[in-house]
Design a protein around this motif. Structure first.
Motif: not given
Length: 335
Positions: A135-147, A165-178
């Motif tokens: 669920e969306p609340a589970d994203m807090m404290g996690k790193r999310i890979g995205m464009a 949203i400030d509790a989520i770490e945004i990690v810029p990534t290529q569009y890949s599961a890697a």
């Protein structure tokens, strides 16, 4: 508009060679439509794949030919945006999405959404079972890979679900599961029909949280036409959309045959048969519902339009219900 750079890369990981069986299992032998109907173009939103298999069926089985049309399917891609050919009249209909269309209309484009292929938006958060996002609340404290171009999508999901949203770490990534598989991120913002499929083909189980199940209600793979075409080319629009409806119903009835036909039609598209079948299966619950069962493929209602308007407002797009025009579908599904 949200998501455009995302679309530029999200399918490249799905392909690895493949041939195909014939498509006679669709119920009739394949027969290429003779070029003696009215020529029209349907502008697709991306490169050829099973994402558009219903259209391939309509063409290859001669459904459009029987409707008096000779339909060309123009692939989309990074150098082939949907909107310009539709505005110019080179394409009668384009495959778009409600947010793209709203942005184009805000800039003066005379578009109407005349049908909705994906009843549920395919955007999702993908994670691994040992560290799931259910669920969306589970994203807090996690790193999310995205464009980073998809930040408005994530922001909208967080706003709709009171997530900081400030509790989520945004990690810029290529569009890949890697990055997820390498533990560089905890989850990915993606389409439910591609990166989870890519992982499944590799034998990796994943958890897919569909954003549409958490308030992100936004029509995708929508059909757009201009006001001028609605006024002056109605018969062609009805014929094209009737063919789409018939093609997608045939797809729904036999996914394997639809995949085989896709692979046969585009042998040089570097499509993997297993990935294409998984994608086809995962498209079904997005495209078909109790609403389409009751009224027909592509249907929408005042209620679903109102829900879209609410989500578009969160995305910063102010639109009214007349962005949608159901008159073509009314004729397609009359009776």
């Amino acid at each position: 508009m949200t998501g455009k750079p995302f679309h530029l890369s999200r399918r490249r990981m799905l392909g690895t060679g493949g041939a195909a069986l014939g498509a006679a299992a669709l119920g009739t032998p394949v027969r290429l439509a003779a070029h003696d109907g009215t020529p029209v173009t349907l502008q697709l939103s991306w490169l050829h794949s099973v994402q558009f298999a219903g259209s391939y069926i309509a063409r290859e089985r001669g459904i459009w030919h029987d409707e008096g049309l000779d339909v060309s399917l123009a692939p989309g891609g990074p150098n082939a945006p949907v909107e310009p050919p539709v505005v110019s009249g080179r394409a009668l209909v384009g495959v778009s999405a409600a947010d793209y269309t709203a942005a184009a209309v805000a800039e003066g484009a005379p578009f109407r959404i005349i049908g909705v292929a994906m009843q549920k938006n395919p955007f999702a958060i993908a994670s691994l079972p040992e560290n799931p996002v259910n669920e969306p609340a589970d994203m807090m404290g996690k790193r999310i890979g995205m464009a980073l171009a998809n930040m408005p999508v994530l922001e909208a999901l967080c706003t709709l679900n009171d997530v900081d949203i400030d509790a989520i770490e945004i990690v810029p990534t290529q569009y890949s599961a890697a990055p997820l598989l390498a533990d560089e991120v905890d989850c990915l913002l993606c389409w439910a029909t591609d990166l989870p499929v890519s992982m499944a083909v590799q034998g990796v189980e994943s958890v897919t949280m569909l954003m549409a199940d958490h308030g992100y209600v936004l029509h995708s793979q929508t059909y757009i036409a201009t006001d001028e075409s609605l006024r002056d080319r109605r018969e062609q629009l009805v014929a094209l959309m009737r063919g789409e409806a018939m093609g997608w119903e045939a797809y729904h009835a036999d996914l394997q045959a639809a995949v085989d036909l896709t692979l046969e039609a585009y042998p040089d598209a570097d499509l993997d048969p297993q990935a294409q079948l998984l994608q086809a299966e995962r498209q079904v619950p997005l495209m078909f519902s109790e609403l389409t069962d009751a009224h027909g493929f592509g249907w929408f209602t005042e209620e679903t339009v109102a829900q879209n308007i609410e989500t578009l407002a969160v995305l910063g797009r102010d639109v009214s219900a007349d962005l949608w025009d159901r008159s073509i579908l009314d004729e397609v599904h009359a009776g």
